[in-house]
Design an enzyme around this catalytic site. Structure first.
Site, short mmCIF file in Angstrom:
data_model
loop_
_atom_site.label_atom_id
_atom_site.label_comp_id
_atom_site.label_asym_id
_atom_site.label_seq_id
_atom_site.Cartn_x
_atom_site.Cartn_y
_atom_site.Cartn_z
N ASP A 397 -7.24 -2.67 -2.29
CA ASP A 397 -6.48 -2.13 -3.43
C ASP A 397 -5.97 -3.23 -4.36
OD1 ASP A 397 -4.55 -3.00 -1.65
OD2 ASP A 397 -3.49 -1.09 -1.52
C1 LAN Z 1 0.88 -5.72 3.83
C2 LAN Z 1 1.15 -6.24 2.47
C3 LAN Z 1 0.28 -5.67 1.38
C4 LAN Z 1 -0.17 -4.26 1.68
C5 LAN Z 1 -0.69 -3.48 0.46
C6 LAN Z 1 -1.76 -4.23 -0.31
C7 LAN Z 1 0.46 -3.21 -0.50
C8 LAN Z 1 -1.21 -2.11 0.93
O1 LAN Z 1 -1.60 -1.32 -0.15
C9 LAN Z 1 -2.25 -2.26 2.00
C10 LAN Z 1 -1.65 -2.96 3.22
C11 LAN Z 1 -1.07 -4.36 2.92
C12 LAN Z 1 -2.22 -5.32 2.78
C13 LAN Z 1 -0.19 -4.86 4.05
C14 LAN Z 1 -0.54 -4.51 5.46
C15 LAN Z 1 0.47 -4.91 6.56
C16 LAN Z 1 1.13 -6.25 6.26
C17 LAN Z 1 0.07 -7.31 6.16
C18 LAN Z 1 1.86 -6.08 4.91
C19 LAN Z 1 2.88 -4.95 4.91
C20 LAN Z 1 2.64 -7.37 4.82
C21 LAN Z 1 3.07 -7.69 6.28
C22 LAN Z 1 2.26 -6.75 7.21
C23 LAN Z 1 1.85 -7.49 8.51
C24 LAN Z 1 1.07 -6.56 9.40
C25 LAN Z 1 3.09 -8.03 9.22
C26 LAN Z 1 2.85 -8.64 10.57
C27 LAN Z 1 2.98 -7.64 11.66
C28 LAN Z 1 1.97 -7.15 12.42
C29 LAN Z 1 2.14 -5.87 13.14
C30 LAN Z 1 0.68 -7.86 12.61
#
Ligand code: LAN
Length: 667
Positions: A397
């Protein structure tokens, strides 16, 4: 109530928008991006502190003080810390937070710590921390490895065709369990010192040496047990335990060496930023324990420290390297939407737009990685990441939103994104589509849904497989449809098919009540904004039952004051839970959805617009409210800039319709 051009609401919205735009523009950073506080998860800062203890690196005095403030500011009245900054007590984060505060130099006698410790002891002690918590404690010799379920390095030696090969996991989970497996294989721990020996007395209710830890592998506090272990996970854990007791040293060494190659590759591919904050810490912990690791660690500290954020409530570790690309695309969307309603969005903020566009152009990923297949990386060329180019992980996205801005500003900025690069982005988006028609986050879906039964984290949901999401699917449909308009004839048939399949996925994921469940924002309000926007972009007419039902879902949840407020419990309980107060960000999503859907209820939309006008502060921003971002069902995360651009976007979309209809009336 009328909403035509004579209604005082229209000038009120215009004034609000102008102020909102100026405020947004003033928040742009010197590099042209927007970037915000991305705190929320409470396990990250402790991990950062633990790493410093393991590496023997001091934390600057100023930072130490601000970190302590952060813990105290987010501590619950009962002494605990939540899994996120607004959550009820969680053993995992409370034990890690307590230990971190002690490592930061506070005494156990400190009143705040006493309350924290009382909560820990009252709720089952560190023995009940979710597995990631126990793992972090093990690194400090505060919990023995025999009390952990195995994280076998040998899984990386399985044939790639195996349904449980790590390459099938969601990349975040894969990259977290990668260094964990190596550290588990080594049973890595730093030697205990006096402080650690004291801590052993503080986080348990019995003398450390009397605890039979191997009997506590599956002990978990109720507060941490979101996804309890099922019989399959329990059976696999037992099998892995049996293997661990008899494993061959030779095979282990091979697995350990392979893992380090993957760790090093990830470090290189991300300029040492690493995919996320957890593997950023754990990869560095690996370096602490390997021969010659110091030389690897030393040059990487600056990059790690970019995860720190000195925020309104203290210093925290952000959930990602930064939010720059994401915040910049939506800030630009808001500014562009003001153009559409003759508010001179771009016109009056030309410099802002040029600089922001330059930032996006310079942060598109321009190359694939060398040897990407061997390290299970999808193509990257043409993609946009969430943060900045050096991080290098493209997201479906983010790529779509980046491409949409590039196309929208093509021809009006001094140095547009080149046609070739836009084509790269289109090709990449197409390559990401799943067989079910939807799009996942970073890669195509690689594993079976059943793998979720093996989710060993217990405290998070939906972490095992990168499945299709309505949000990502919607963004990709919108980008592809706009690409078809921008580059007629390019991949025409493929785009046509991709959009049709995407629409089919969105239809299939709509819930019987007309909503979509969001995964990355709270929750049904967020999901429905994407569901509706994606269907409309994909050519579904506004009078389609799917759209009408979604509109009905939202209208039924509007509050007295004109706003919407959804509680984060929606995400974990997977049903709409109302928040006591209306929320600016959710109201913006809902209003934008209704406007786009051509909702016939002008009064409802006017009330929503009035709510947004009324909640703006004199400087043009909106208040910080309940956290509106989420991941993995249980953990909230702060998208601090949402309150600066989403109200502008929604009101500008509303105003454009008002102006169009009043123009028609005049004719
Ligand atoms: C994020 C940040 C960005 C986010 C968007 C692009 C906004 C979304 O549309 C798709 C999912 C995504 C890429 C996303 C997935 C999960 C993340 C990476 C996070 C919320 C930022 C931190 C989180 C990550 C998993 C934190 C570490 C914890 C774990 C359970 C591995």
């Amino acid at each position: 109530m009328t909403t035509g051009s004579h209604d005082p609401l229209v000038p009120g919205v215009e004034k609000t928008l102008k102020l909102g735009l100026d405020n947004l523009s003033s928040l742009q950073t010197v590099s042209g991006s927007w970037c915000g506080d991305y705190g929320g998860p409470q396990f990250l800062l402790p991990m950062y502190v633990f790493l410093h203890r393991i590496a023997g690196r001091d934390i600057l005095e100023y930072r130490r003080g601000r970190m302590i403030e952060y813990f105290f500011n987010t501590q619950n009245p009962d002494g605990s810390l939540g899994i996120h900054a607004q959550g009820d007590g969680c053993m995992f984060t409370t034990v890690l937070g307590y230990t971190a505060l002690r490592l930061l130099g506070l005494s156990r006698a400190e009143e705040r710590l006493q309350r924290m410790r009382a909560w820990i002891l009252d709720n089952g002690t560190a023995l009940g921390a979710a597995p990631w918590g126990k793992f972090m404690l093990a690194l400090l010799d505060l919990y023995p490895y025999e009390g952990l379920n195995p994280i076998l390095p040998e899984l990386w030696l399985l044939p790639e065709s195996s349904p449980v090969h790590p390459s099938r996991l969601w990349c975040h989970t894969r990259q977290v369990y990668l260094p964990m497996a190596w550290l588990y294989g080594l049973k890595a721990k730093v030697p205990a010192d006096d402080l650690i020996r004291e801590l052993r007395k503080e986080i348990y209710d019995r003398p450390y040496h009397e605890i039979r830890f191997h009997g506590h592998r599956d002990t978990v506090a109720d507060t941490d047990n979101y996804k309890p272990a099922g019989s399959l996970l329990k059976a696999v854990n037992l099998a892995m335990l049996a293997y661990e007791k008899t494993h061959s040293r030779h095979i282990r060494e091979r697995a350990m060496a392979l893992i380090l190659r993957h760790v090093d590759y990830e470090d290189r591919a991300t300029s040492r930023a690493n995919l996320g904050p957890v593997n950023a810490v754990l990869n560095r912990v690996c370096h602490c324990f390997r021969p010659g690791g110091k030389e690897i660690l030393e040059p990487g500290w600056d990059m790690l420290d970019r995860y720190l954020w000195d925020g309104h409530d203290g210093m925290k570790m952000n959930g990602y390297l930064s939010t720059e690309v994401w915040d910049t695309v939506f800030s630009l969307q808001a500014i562009l939407a003001c153009d559409e309603c003759d508010l001179a969005g771009v016109g009056s903020h030309r410099d802002t737009v040029e600089k922001a566009h330059d930032f996006l152009r310079e942060n598109q990923i321009v190359d694939d990685l060398p040897d990407s297949e061997a390290f299970y990386r999808h193509q990257s060329k043409g993609g946009w990441p969430f943060c900045s180019r050096e991080h290098g992980w493209p997201i479906t996205d983010c790529t779509s939103e980046g491409l949409r801005i590039a196309m929208a500003l093509d021809g009006s900025v001094v140095k547009p994104v080149s046609v070739d690069r836009m084509h790269d982005a289109i090709r990449l988006i197409l390559s990401f589509q799943n067989e079910d028609g939807g799009w996942s986050t970073y890669e195509k879906r690689r594993g079976g849904l059943w793998l979720e039964q093996l989710n060993p984290s217990l405290v998070f949901g939906d972490i095992m497989v990168d499945i299709s999401y309505p949000e990502c699917t919607s963004a990709c449909i919108q980008a592809l449809v706009e690409a078809r308009g921008h580059f007629p004839n390019l991949y025409e048939d493929r785009i046509q098919r991709a959009v049709e399949d995407g629409v089919r996925f969105l239809r299939a994921s709509q819930r019987p009540d007309g909503s979509w469940e969001g995964s990355w924002g709270v929750c049904f309000t967020y999901g429905t904004w994407f569901g509706v926007s994606g269907l409309l972009a994909g050519g579904v007419p506004r009078d389609d039952p799917a759209i009408l039902q979604a509109v009905g879902f939202l209208l039924a949840r509007q509050k007295q004051d004109g706003g919407w407020g959804e509680h984060h419990l929606s995400c974990s309980e997977r049903r709409y839970v109302e928040h006591a107060q209306s929320q600016v960000v959710m109201t913006s999503w809902a209003l934008s959805t209704l406007v786009r859907a051509g909702c016939g209820d002008d009064v409802a939309m006017a009330r929503a617009a009035r709510f947004l006008v009324g909640t703006q502060s004199p400087v043009g921003s909106w208040p910080r409210e309940a956290l509106a971002g989420v991941f993995n069902r249980t953990c909230l995360i702060n998208y601090d800039n949402y309150r600066h651009y989403f109200p502008v976007l929604a009101m500008a979309e509303w105003l454009a319709v008002q102006k169009r209809t009043s123009a028609i009336r005049k004719v």
